[in-house]
Design a protein around this motif. Sequence first.
Motif, short mmCIF file in Angstrom:
data_model
loop_
_atom_site.label_atom_id
_atom_site.label_comp_id
_atom_site.label_asym_id
_atom_site.label_seq_id
_atom_site.Cartn_x
_atom_site.Cartn_y
_atom_site.Cartn_z
N LEU A 82 0.82 -1.21 0.00
CA LEU A 82 0.00 0.00 0.00
C LEU A 82 0.86 1.26 0.00
O LEU A 82 0.54 2.24 -0.69
N VAL A 83 1.97 1.22 0.75
CA VAL A 83 2.80 2.41 0.91
C VAL A 83 3.68 2.66 -0.31
O VAL A 83 3.77 3.80 -0.80
N VAL A 84 4.37 1.63 -0.77
CA VAL A 84 5.36 1.82 -1.84
C VAL A 84 4.95 1.18 -3.16
O VAL A 84 5.67 1.30 -4.16
N GLY A 85 3.82 0.47 -3.19
CA GLY A 85 3.34 -0.10 -4.44
C GLY A 85 3.89 -1.47 -4.77
O GLY A 85 3.55 -2.03 -5.82
N THR A 86 4.74 -2.05 -3.91
CA THR A 86 5.29 -3.38 -4.16
C THR A 86 5.68 -4.00 -2.83
O THR A 86 5.86 -3.29 -1.83
N SER A 87 5.80 -5.33 -2.82
CA SER A 87 6.18 -6.02 -1.60
C SER A 87 7.58 -6.62 -1.69
O SER A 87 8.03 -7.30 -0.76
N ILE A 88 8.27 -6.39 -2.80
CA ILE A 88 9.62 -6.91 -2.96
C ILE A 88 10.56 -5.76 -3.34
O ILE A 88 10.12 -4.72 -3.82
N GLY A 89 11.84 -5.99 -3.10
CA GLY A 89 12.83 -4.97 -3.42
C GLY A 89 13.25 -4.18 -2.20
O GLY A 89 12.59 -4.21 -1.15
N PRO A 90 14.35 -3.44 -2.31
CA PRO A 90 14.87 -2.67 -1.17
C PRO A 90 13.90 -1.63 -0.63
O PRO A 90 13.80 -1.44 0.58
N THR A 91 13.17 -0.96 -1.52
CA THR A 91 12.24 0.08 -1.05
C THR A 91 11.13 -0.53 -0.20
O THR A 91 10.74 0.03 0.83
N ALA A 93 11.38 -3.24 1.52
CA ALA A 93 11.98 -3.74 2.76
C ALA A 93 12.17 -2.63 3.78
O ALA A 93 12.22 -2.90 4.99
N VAL A 94 12.26 -1.38 3.33
CA VAL A 94 12.44 -0.26 4.26
C VAL A 94 11.25 -0.16 5.21
O VAL A 94 11.41 0.22 6.38
N VAL A 95 10.05 -0.50 4.75
CA VAL A 95 8.85 -0.36 5.57
C VAL A 95 8.91 -1.23 6.82
O VAL A 95 8.82 -0.72 7.94
N PRO A 96 9.08 -2.56 6.71
CA PRO A 96 9.18 -3.36 7.94
C PRO A 96 10.43 -3.05 8.75
O PRO A 96 10.41 -3.15 9.99
N LEU A 97 11.52 -2.68 8.08
CA LEU A 97 12.73 -2.32 8.81
C LEU A 97 12.48 -1.10 9.69
O LEU A 97 12.87 -1.07 10.86
N ALA A 98 11.82 -0.09 9.14
CA ALA A 98 11.53 1.11 9.92
C ALA A 98 10.55 0.82 11.05
O ALA A 98 10.72 1.30 12.17
N VAL A 99 9.52 0.03 10.76
CA VAL A 99 8.53 -0.30 11.78
C VAL A 99 9.16 -1.06 12.94
O VAL A 99 8.80 -0.85 14.11
N SER A 100 10.11 -1.92 12.65
CA SER A 100 10.77 -2.67 13.72
C SER A 100 11.79 -1.81 14.47
O SER A 100 12.01 -2.00 15.67
N ALA A 101 12.40 -0.85 13.78
CA ALA A 101 13.45 -0.05 14.40
C ALA A 101 12.90 1.06 15.28
O ALA A 101 13.54 1.45 16.26
N ILE A 102 11.73 1.59 14.95
CA ILE A 102 11.18 2.72 15.71
C ILE A 102 10.97 2.37 17.19
O ILE A 102 11.45 3.09 18.07
N PRO A 103 10.26 1.29 17.53
CA PRO A 103 10.11 0.97 18.96
C PRO A 103 11.43 0.56 19.62
O PRO A 103 11.63 0.83 20.81
N PHE A 104 12.30 -0.08 18.86
CA PHE A 104 13.60 -0.47 19.40
C PHE A 104 14.40 0.76 19.82
O PHE A 104 14.93 0.84 20.94
N PHE A 105 14.46 1.75 18.93
CA PHE A 105 15.20 2.96 19.24
C PHE A 105 14.49 3.79 20.31
O PHE A 105 15.14 4.47 21.11
N ALA A 106 13.16 3.75 20.33
CA ALA A 106 12.40 4.52 21.32
C ALA A 106 12.78 4.10 22.74
O ALA A 106 12.92 4.96 23.63
N ARG A 107 12.94 2.83 22.98
CA ARG A 107 13.32 2.36 24.31
C ARG A 107 14.74 2.80 24.66
O ARG A 107 15.03 3.14 25.81
#
Length: 235
Positions: A82-91, A93-107
Motif C-alpha cells: 500500500l505504501v510503496v506499491g510493491t512487496s519486494i525490493g529494497p524500497t 523492505a524499508v517499511v518493515p525495517l523502519a517499523v521494527s526499528a522505531i520501537p527499538f530505538f524509542a526504548r
Amino acid sequence: MTWSAMQPLLYAACLDTLYMVGWSTVYAVLGGLPLGVLLVLTGEGGLLRNGPVNKVIGAVVNVGRSLPFFILMIALIPFSTLVVGTSIGPTAAVVPLAVSAIPFFARLVETAVREVDAGLVEAVQAMGGSTWTVVRKVLLPQSLPSLVAGLTTTVIALIGYSAMAGAVGGGGLGNLAKTYGYQRFETNLMIITVVLLIVLVSVVQLAGDLVVRRLARRTRTSDTPSARWRFLLPR
C-alpha cells in the motif's frame, strides 16, 4: 564464479543494503526519538505526567519490540504494498525495517533521557522554562552521547535485519547470499558476503564509539559551574 563476475553483484548488493539501512535509520530517528521522549515526559515524575497516555505508548512500543522481524515483515506485506506499491525490493523492505526499528530505538532513547540529571531540569523550570525548553536545552543535549550509542546499536541491528529481509526478496547482501551462495552453491561469494557484513558492522561500531567518546569528552569539558548553566540563558 570469477572475481570480475562477482564485482557488479557485490557492488549492487552493498548499495541496496546501505539504501535499506540508511532510510530505515532515518525513519527510526524520526519516529523513535519523539516516542522515547514522550515515554519519559508522560511517565512517573515526568513533566507531562499522564498515566493512560504513557501506558498506551509503552504498550505500542512493547508490541513492536516483541514481534520477531521475520513475522513482522510477512505481516506487513499488504501495508508495504500500500505504501510503496510493491512487496519486494529494497524500497519495500524499508517499511518493515523502519517499523521494527522505531520501537527499538524509542526504548533506547527513553533509557538515555532518564539518565539526565534531574537538577538541571528543575533549574530550567525554576527559571520559567517550558517543557519544550527543557527538552531542547537539557534532555536532548545532555543525553546526546547515550543517544548516539543507542543509534549505533539500532543501525547494527538494522544491518542484520536487512540481511534477513534480503533473503525473502528484499535485495541486498542477504538476497545475494541466498540466491548465489545457497541456491547456486557459490561458496566464495557466500564467504565474501559474510565478510562484507562483518566489515560493515565493525565500521558502524567504530564510528559510533568515536562519536560517543568525543561527545562525552565535550560534556565533561563543559561540566564546570559556569558552563553548566550557560546553556540555560536565553539566546
